[in-house]
Write a protein that holds these residues in place. Structure first.
Motif, PDB file in Angstrom:
ATOM      1  N   GLN A  10      53.639  48.495  29.416  1.00  0.00           N
ATOM      2  CA  GLN A  10      53.390  47.434  28.344  1.00  0.00           C
ATOM      3  C   GLN A  10      52.744  48.088  27.180  1.00  0.00           C
ATOM      4  OE1 GLN A  10      50.995  45.025  30.691  1.00  0.00           O
ATOM      5  NE2 GLN A  10      52.380  43.442  30.958  1.00  0.00           N
ATOM      6  N   ILE A  11      51.703  49.141  27.614  1.00  0.00           N
ATOM      7  CA  ILE A  11      51.330  49.949  26.258  1.00  0.00           C
ATOM      8  C   ILE A  11      52.464  50.861  25.723  1.00  0.00           C
ATOM      9  CG2 ILE A  11      49.617  51.688  25.774  1.00  0.00           C
ATOM     10  CD1 ILE A  11      47.895  50.711  28.369  1.00  0.00           C
ATOM     11  N   LEU A  12      53.242  51.360  26.489  1.00  0.00           N
ATOM     12  CA  LEU A  12      54.280  52.163  25.860  1.00  0.00           C
ATOM     13  C   LEU A  12      55.218  51.369  25.129  1.00  0.00           C
ATOM     14  CD1 LEU A  12      55.095  54.561  28.707  1.00  0.00           C
ATOM     15  CD2 LEU A  12      53.982  55.436  26.632  1.00  0.00           C
ATOM     16  N   THR A  13      55.648  49.948  25.566  1.00  0.00           N
ATOM     17  CA  THR A  13      56.397  49.307  24.843  1.00  0.00           C
ATOM     18  C   THR A  13      55.800  48.676  23.523  1.00  0.00           C
ATOM     19  OG1 THR A  13      57.670  48.524  26.842  1.00  0.00           O
ATOM     20  CG2 THR A  13      57.797  47.156  24.946  1.00  0.00           C
ATOM     21  N   GLU A  14      54.379  48.186  23.657  1.00  0.00           N
ATOM     22  CA  GLU A  14      53.852  47.632  22.507  1.00  0.00           C
ATOM     23  C   GLU A  14      53.299  48.711  21.544  1.00  0.00           C
ATOM     24  OE1 GLU A  14      54.058  44.541  22.255  1.00  0.00           O
ATOM     25  OE2 GLU A  14      54.622  43.912  24.287  1.00  0.00           O
ATOM     26  N   GLY A  15      53.067  49.902  21.975  1.00  0.00           N
ATOM     27  CA  GLY A  15      52.716  51.061  21.098  1.00  0.00           C
ATOM     28  C   GLY A  15      53.768  51.902  20.582  1.00  0.00           C
ATOM     29  N   ARG A  16      54.947  51.366  20.865  1.00  0.00           N
ATOM     30  CA  ARG A  16      55.835  52.372  20.637  1.00  0.00           C
ATOM     31  C   ARG A  16      56.135  52.636  19.180  1.00  0.00           C
ATOM     32  NH1 ARG A  16      60.925  54.168  23.241  1.00  0.00           N
ATOM     33  NH2 ARG A  16      62.056  55.528  21.419  1.00  0.00           N
ATOM     34  N   PHE A  17      55.935  51.478  18.278  1.00  0.00           N
ATOM     35  CA  PHE A  17      56.247  51.502  16.704  1.00  0.00           C
ATOM     36  C   PHE A  17      55.107  52.415  16.173  1.00  0.00           C
ATOM     37  CE2 PHE A  17      52.793  48.324  16.980  1.00  0.00           C
ATOM     38  CZ  PHE A  17      52.230  48.628  15.798  1.00  0.00           C
ATOM     39  N   ARG A  21      55.913  56.014  14.366  1.00  0.00           N
ATOM     40  CA  ARG A  21      55.616  56.153  12.881  1.00  0.00           C
ATOM     41  C   ARG A  21      54.769  57.452  12.775  1.00  0.00           C
ATOM     42  NH1 ARG A  21      51.024  52.010  12.151  1.00  0.00           N
ATOM     43  NH2 ARG A  21      49.860  53.567  13.082  1.00  0.00           N
ATOM     44  N   GLU A  22      54.035  57.916  13.973  1.00  0.00           N
ATOM     45  CA  GLU A  22      53.250  59.224  13.971  1.00  0.00           C
ATOM     46  C   GLU A  22      54.115  60.377  14.272  1.00  0.00           C
ATOM     47  OE1 GLU A  22      50.028  59.182  12.667  1.00  0.00           O
ATOM     48  OE2 GLU A  22      50.255  57.335  12.181  1.00  0.00           O
ATOM     49  N   GLY A  24      57.667  60.257  15.017  1.00  0.00           N
ATOM     50  CA  GLY A  24      59.171  60.259  14.776  1.00  0.00           C
ATOM     51  C   GLY A  24      59.859  59.734  16.186  1.00  0.00           C
ATOM     52  N   GLU A  25      61.042  59.142  16.083  1.00  0.00           N
ATOM     53  CA  GLU A  25      61.658  58.417  17.225  1.00  0.00           C
ATOM     54  C   GLU A  25      61.965  59.295  18.424  1.00  0.00           C
ATOM     55  OE1 GLU A  25      62.238  55.359  17.867  1.00  0.00           O
ATOM     56  OE2 GLU A  25      61.873  54.343  15.878  1.00  0.00           O
ATOM     57  N   GLU A  26      62.448  60.389  18.187  1.00  0.00           N
ATOM     58  CA  GLU A  26      62.623  61.456  19.043  1.00  0.00           C
ATOM     59  C   GLU A  26      61.442  61.714  20.064  1.00  0.00           C
ATOM     60  OE1 GLU A  26      64.768  65.875  19.965  1.00  0.00           O
ATOM     61  OE2 GLU A  26      64.938  64.900  18.036  1.00  0.00           O
ATOM     62  N   SER A  27      60.425  61.958  19.318  1.00  0.00           N
ATOM     63  CA  SER A  27      59.026  62.293  19.772  1.00  0.00           C
ATOM     64  C   SER A  27      58.651  61.082  20.780  1.00  0.00           C
ATOM     65  CB  SER A  27      58.049  62.869  19.108  1.00  0.00           C
ATOM     66  OG  SER A  27      58.673  64.062  18.799  1.00  0.00           O
ATOM     67  N   ALA A  28      58.587  59.930  20.026  1.00  0.00           N
ATOM     68  CA  ALA A  28      58.088  58.736  20.767  1.00  0.00           C
ATOM     69  C   ALA A  28      58.929  58.481  22.036  1.00  0.00           C
ATOM     70  CB  ALA A  28      58.523  57.599  19.805  1.00  0.00           C
ATOM     71  N   ALA A  29      60.213  58.798  22.061  1.00  0.00           N
ATOM     72  CA  ALA A  29      61.057  58.566  23.487  1.00  0.00           C
ATOM     73  C   ALA A  29      60.711  59.536  24.389  1.00  0.00           C
ATOM     74  CB  ALA A  29      62.546  58.734  22.852  1.00  0.00           C
ATOM     75  N   ALA A  30      60.473  60.881  23.833  1.00  0.00           N
ATOM     76  CA  ALA A  30      59.715  61.670  24.880  1.00  0.00           C
ATOM     77  C   ALA A  30      58.511  61.329  25.338  1.00  0.00           C
ATOM     78  CB  ALA A  30      59.841  63.163  24.022  1.00  0.00           C
ATOM     79  N   LEU A  31      57.660  60.874  24.595  1.00  0.00           N
ATOM     80  CA  LEU A  31      56.193  60.486  25.153  1.00  0.00           C
ATOM     81  C   LEU A  31      56.475  59.517  26.222  1.00  0.00           C
ATOM     82  CD1 LEU A  31      53.514  60.285  24.910  1.00  0.00           C
ATOM     83  CD2 LEU A  31      53.613  58.510  22.964  1.00  0.00           C
TER      84      LEU A  31
END
Length: 208
Positions: A10-17, A21-22, A24-31
């Motif tokens: 849930q945290i990863l989903t709700e905090g994905r944006f 933002r901080e 980039g999309e590629e690193s957010a997916a890696a996170l």
């Protein structure tokens, strides 16, 4: 009550944006991927408490710790920005949860008006099980609810993993929840994760 793994998702989903933002999309997916891997490594070290109070402490602790570890060790984010980003993701999750339960604040406010419904200073309670929380009786003029935590298993858990700083962001959620109240407010002077001898909770009538 949700499991820590459910809370992580849930945290990863709700905090994905926030992460996108901080970082980039590629690193957010890696996170997303690395945090789940980090959590799996932590999962075996999570205490198995019978107490619902202690189990609830661990709904958010290990997930936040896993995200924080992934940011630092897998994505190379420095300590301060990693801590801030992990907290921003947790806050995004918390705001979403509150928006899904819009009447929670009103219900809590009704409780705050009914002084008999709020326990008077609690009796001292030993740890319910080895390693569990210990709450001591506390007082205070005008306190609606008062307690001192002398032992907290989440602080012990975070210290064991060398990351006690994650506890503070979880404790700050109490402050956000307390702001939902109109007739009561939360006051405290120390926390166990910062080295204080007690984590004091005082809910008092608000001067609003």
């Amino acid at each position: 009550m949700s499991s820590p793994s459910e809370r992580l998702a849930q945290i990863l989903t709700e905090g994905r944006f926030v992460a996108a933002r901080e970082l980039g999309e590629e690193s957010a997916a890696a996170l997303h991927t690395h945090a789940k891997e980090r959590y799996l490594a932590l999962e075996a070290t999570i205490p198995r408490f019978q107490s619902s109070m202690d189990r609830r402490l661990f709904e958010l602790g290990p997930p936040v710790l896993a995200i924080y570890q992934a940011l630092q060790h897998d994505l190379g984010v420095d300590r301060a920005p990693a801590l801030r980003l992990a907290e921003d993701m947790l806050l995004a999750f918390s705001r979403k949860q509150r928006s899904r339960h819009p009447f929670l604040g009103a219900a809590m406010d009704v409780v705050s008006r009914l002084r008999p419904a709020w326990p008077l200073p609690m009796r001292s309670t030993p740890a319910r099980e080895p390693g569990g929380s210990r709450l001591d009786r506390a007082g205070g003029a005008g306190a609606l609810r008062a307690a001192d935590a002398r032992e907290c298993p989440l602080v012990t858990f975070a210290r064991r993993h060398g990351l006690p700083e994650v506890v503070a962001m979880i404790c700050r959620l109490d402050e956000l929840q307390a702001k939902e109240l109109h007739r009561a407010e939360l006051r405290r002077t120390g926390t166990l994760d910062t080295g204080a001898a007690r984590f004091d909770f005082r809910y008092v009538m608000a001067k609003k």
